[in-house]
Design an enzyme around this catalytic site. Structure first.
Site, mmCIF file in Angstrom:
data_model
loop_
_atom_site.group_PDB
_atom_site.id
_atom_site.type_symbol
_atom_site.label_atom_id
_atom_site.label_comp_id
_atom_site.label_asym_id
_atom_site.label_seq_id
_atom_site.Cartn_x
_atom_site.Cartn_y
_atom_site.Cartn_z
ATOM 1 C CG ASN A 29 -10.662 -2.726 -8.064
ATOM 2 O OD1 ASN A 29 -11.199 -2.214 -9.039
ATOM 3 N ND2 ASN A 29 -9.869 -3.787 -8.150
ATOM 4 C CE1 TYR A 38 -4.063 -2.019 0.408
ATOM 5 C CE2 TYR A 38 -2.661 -3.334 1.837
ATOM 6 C CZ TYR A 38 -3.813 -3.189 1.106
ATOM 7 O OH TYR A 38 -4.735 -4.197 1.061
ATOM 8 C CB CYS A 92 -7.501 -4.611 -5.648
ATOM 9 S SG CYS A 92 -8.903 -5.721 -5.814
ATOM 10 C CG HIS A 93 -5.293 -10.233 -7.046
ATOM 11 N ND1 HIS A 93 -5.970 -9.690 -8.130
ATOM 12 C CD2 HIS A 93 -4.260 -10.938 -7.560
ATOM 13 C CE1 HIS A 93 -5.354 -10.068 -9.241
ATOM 14 N NE2 HIS A 93 -4.315 -10.816 -8.927
ATOM 15 C CD GLU A 133 -1.654 -12.502 -10.706
ATOM 16 O OE1 GLU A 133 -0.680 -11.805 -10.374
ATOM 17 O OE2 GLU A 133 -2.806 -12.016 -10.888
#
Length: 154
Positions: free
Chosen positions: A115, A92, A123-124, A150
């Site tokens: 979001n 953040y 946002c993850h 990912e």
């Protein structure tokens, strides 16, 4: 006019909303019938196809017109999120610094929380400065799933 479509994913059903030729919302939906009648468009189908490719590891970036509704500050945060590459994370604090407001860490967290286009605006990929998984509208288990997905395909 709003059009709503749905797709099934490994993390549950997802609603996709199109307004005026752009995706305006993507969110987790436990019961799609509460949102109204399905009105899939070519763009909603394209978004569903791209989400399917993402979950199968064949897509690392989305190619869709997006129109998230929010304040100028929220928009700046969401634009910064779009710059986080597949398989990477940012804190953040790093997002706050990137948008030129290094003291706005909490506000970045709130914008991240609001979001409207989950997964596509990633946002993850935002984590705590100590590397911990903090806050995710879909739940931390889903955030962890997305980050591990990912890493597997990076």
């Amino acid at each position: 006019m709003k059009n709503i479509g749905y797709c099934s994913t490994p993390i549950g059903d997802i609603a996709i909303v199109e307004e005026d030729g752009a995706i305006s919302q993507v969110f987790f939906c436990a019961d799609p019938t509460v949102l109204g009648q399905i009105a899939e468009t070519d763009l909603i189908k394209k978004a569903a196809e791209q989400l399917d490719e993402y979950f199968k590891g064949r897509r690392k970036a989305f190619d869709l017109p997006l129109a998230p509704q929010g304040t100028p500050f929220q928009q700046s945060v969401w634009n910064a999120l779009l710059k986080i590459k597949f398989g990477e994370t940012r804190s953040y604090k790093e997002i706050a610094e990137q948008i030129g407001n290094p003291k706005a860490v909490r506000a970045v967290g709130m914008a991240n929380n609001r979001n409207p286009i989950s997964i596509i605006i990633p946002c993850h990929r935002v984590i705590g400065s100590d590397g911990s998984l903090v806050g995710y509208g879909g739940g931390l288990s889903i955030k962890q799933y997305l980050l591990e997905l990912e890493r597997c395909y990076d």
